[in-house]
Design a protein around this motif. Sequence first.
Motif, PDB file in Angstrom:
ATOM      1  N   UNK A  42       0.820  -1.209   0.000  1.00  0.00           N
ATOM      2  CA  UNK A  42       0.000   0.000   0.000  1.00  0.00           C
ATOM      3  C   UNK A  42       0.858   1.264   0.000  1.00  0.00           C
ATOM      4  N   UNK A  43       1.836   1.320   0.903  1.00  0.00           N
ATOM      5  CA  UNK A  43       2.677   2.519   1.003  1.00  0.00           C
ATOM      6  C   UNK A  43       3.445   2.756  -0.283  1.00  0.00           C
ATOM      7  N   UNK A  44       4.025   1.711  -0.850  1.00  0.00           N
ATOM      8  CA  UNK A  44       4.835   1.891  -2.052  1.00  0.00           C
ATOM      9  C   UNK A  44       3.989   2.179  -3.284  1.00  0.00           C
ATOM     10  N   UNK A  45       2.741   1.672  -3.321  1.00  0.00           N
ATOM     11  CA  UNK A  45       1.827   2.059  -4.396  1.00  0.00           C
ATOM     12  C   UNK A  45       1.523   3.551  -4.316  1.00  0.00           C
ATOM     13  N   UNK A  46       1.142   3.972  -3.122  1.00  0.00           N
ATOM     14  CA  UNK A  46       0.657   5.337  -2.960  1.00  0.00           C
ATOM     15  C   UNK A  46       1.761   6.382  -3.064  1.00  0.00           C
ATOM     16  N   UNK A  47       2.994   5.986  -2.854  1.00  0.00           N
ATOM     17  CA  UNK A  47       4.117   6.915  -3.025  1.00  0.00           C
ATOM     18  C   UNK A  47       4.714   6.812  -4.414  1.00  0.00           C
ATOM     19  N   UNK A  48       4.132   5.976  -5.286  1.00  0.00           N
ATOM     20  CA  UNK A  48       4.567   5.884  -6.668  1.00  0.00           C
ATOM     21  C   UNK A  48       5.885   5.176  -6.870  1.00  0.00           C
ATOM     22  N   UNK A  49       6.262   4.299  -5.938  1.00  0.00           N
ATOM     23  CA  UNK A  49       7.565   3.642  -6.034  1.00  0.00           C
ATOM     24  C   UNK A  49       7.553   2.380  -6.901  1.00  0.00           C
ATOM     25  N   UNK A  50       6.377   1.871  -7.223  1.00  0.00           N
ATOM     26  CA  UNK A  50       6.322   0.608  -7.951  1.00  0.00           C
ATOM     27  C   UNK A  50       5.790   0.749  -9.369  1.00  0.00           C
ATOM     28  N   UNK A  51       5.763   1.955  -9.877  1.00  0.00           N
ATOM     29  CA  UNK A  51       5.375   2.158 -11.269  1.00  0.00           C
ATOM     30  C   UNK A  51       6.163   3.342 -11.803  1.00  0.00           C
ATOM     31  N   UNK A  52       6.255   3.468 -13.103  1.00  0.00           N
ATOM     32  CA  UNK A  52       7.062   4.524 -13.706  1.00  0.00           C
ATOM     33  C   UNK A  52       8.511   4.073 -13.850  1.00  0.00           C
ATOM     34  N   UNK A  53       9.402   5.033 -14.022  1.00  0.00           N
ATOM     35  CA  UNK A  53      10.797   4.732 -14.296  1.00  0.00           C
ATOM     36  C   UNK A  53      11.595   4.449 -13.028  1.00  0.00           C
ATOM     37  N   UNK A  54      11.285   5.153 -11.938  1.00  0.00           N
ATOM     38  CA  UNK A  54      12.059   4.977 -10.711  1.00  0.00           C
ATOM     39  C   UNK A  54      11.383   3.957  -9.812  1.00  0.00           C
ATOM     40  N   UNK A  55      12.167   3.011  -9.370  1.00  0.00           N
ATOM     41  CA  UNK A  55      11.614   1.980  -8.492  1.00  0.00           C
ATOM     42  C   UNK A  55      12.502   1.812  -7.263  1.00  0.00           C
ATOM     43  N   UNK A  56      12.626   2.876  -6.488  1.00  0.00           N
ATOM     44  CA  UNK A  56      13.384   2.815  -5.247  1.00  0.00           C
ATOM     45  C   UNK A  56      12.384   2.748  -4.107  1.00  0.00           C
ATOM     46  N   UNK A  57      12.104   1.551  -3.641  1.00  0.00           N
ATOM     47  CA  UNK A  57      11.037   1.359  -2.669  1.00  0.00           C
ATOM     48  C   UNK A  57      11.473   1.780  -1.275  1.00  0.00           C
ATOM     49  N   UNK A  58      10.479   1.951  -0.408  1.00  0.00           N
ATOM     50  CA  UNK A  58      10.732   2.237   1.000  1.00  0.00           C
ATOM     51  C   UNK A  58      10.278   1.044   1.821  1.00  0.00           C
ATOM     52  N   UNK A  59      10.916   0.848   2.956  1.00  0.00           N
ATOM     53  CA  UNK A  59      10.498  -0.198   3.867  1.00  0.00           C
ATOM     54  C   UNK A  59       9.356   0.287   4.745  1.00  0.00           C
ATOM     55  N   UNK A  60       8.708  -0.632   5.438  1.00  0.00           N
ATOM     56  CA  UNK A  60       7.618  -0.265   6.338  1.00  0.00           C
ATOM     57  C   UNK A  60       7.817  -0.911   7.700  1.00  0.00           C
TER      58      UNK A  60
END
Length: 429
Positions: free
Chosen positions: A180-198
């Motif tokens: 949920x967090x990574x979807x809503x912060x846009x980390x799992x789509x587009x060109x940049x995929x630098x995810x955050x931990x929870x």
Amino acid sequence: MMALTWISVVTFLVLSSIYCIVSHHEPEMWFQNLFPPKVCPANASMDTYYGIMFDAGSTGTRIHIYTFVQRSPEKPPELEGEIFESVKPGLSAYADQPWKGAESVRGLLEMAQEAVPPSHWKKTPVVLKATAGLRLLPEHKAQALLSEVRGVFEESPFLVPTDSVSIMDGTYEGILAWITVNFLTGQLYGQKQQTVGTLDLGGASTQITFLPQLEDTLEQTPVDFLSSFEMFNSTYKLYTHSYLGFGLKAARLATLGALEMEAADGQTFRSSCLPKQLEAEWHFGGVRYQYGGNREGETGFESCYSEVLKVVQGKLHQPDEIRRNSFYAFSYFYDRAVDTDLIDYEKGGILEVQDFQRKAKEVCDNLERYSSASPFLCMDITYITALLKEGFGFGDSTMLQLAKKVNNIETGWALGATFHLLQSLGLSQ
């Protein structure tokens, strides 16, 4: 509303891609079984529909009533709104009176009948997922509670799916929050995929989830701490674990030594984390505990830290990689940061791990000043410090984003679980 709709579309698109997971045979791919194949109606029409999700936590039961609109078969549904309410205590407090626990759910369910139009009752699913509070109960007591709640659901006019009332696995809880967090912060789509931990800190358990980037992390991590799933034609292997008994309120009992013996009448559990003259009682998990300060011993941060250190030191796995990552933290991490003025309640904020330690010293070395807010404040903020540093192994400078919502969407698992529920029942595109 425009922003909410955009976030909802993104959330649905990403969640949809997960729920149509393909079949795998690797043992660690168990996560796919949580999301049955997506049921896509051939000729979906414009419609408004609802989903009711109960979050039965250790400290309270919360109801989320979501409203969705499907405007076109070619477009994903839009999240129109959410009605939220909660009651205390949690279901686990009714371990010896399960019918009373069910009555607390009935009151919330009656509110749902007011919120959902009668014409939609029969096709509106209602589900309750219990978390760590019920995981800690003896199985026969937990099942008695769930059975009573299921009876309340079956008496209601709503759609009651199979397994409508169950205990949710802690790993499932952690993964959904990370997604949920990574979807809503846009980390799992587009060109940049630098995810955050929870990081999630509940009353009875705590969860940590992140996406490892180093091969050493994958090689040195216990197999049951790794879970794989597919999304956007990519496979993600997450580091995720739920530590039962390491939630904030369970940690209080461990620090007091109350988990090592029965809470007998007249027995008082004492700690240097509490004001010296304090004498009080506390109810948790259906048990009454008497507690107080060390009248003759020391108080303050150093002595308190030595107590809570025994609860976490050597008990949790510590992957080195987490020191390099950024994390979102919520639930009691957020609440105690607000209570000690580290962050604003509405805005949240960014903290370093050492900020919790600095505040713990301030609170614990001025117990009388802070005890009016909560007698446990020193113990709680010190435990959070020890959990982050000595438990998980974070460095002092590790950044934490404290957030209750991301783009006006709750950071918890309930929304993602509701999307899954509607999809599995074929009620959304």
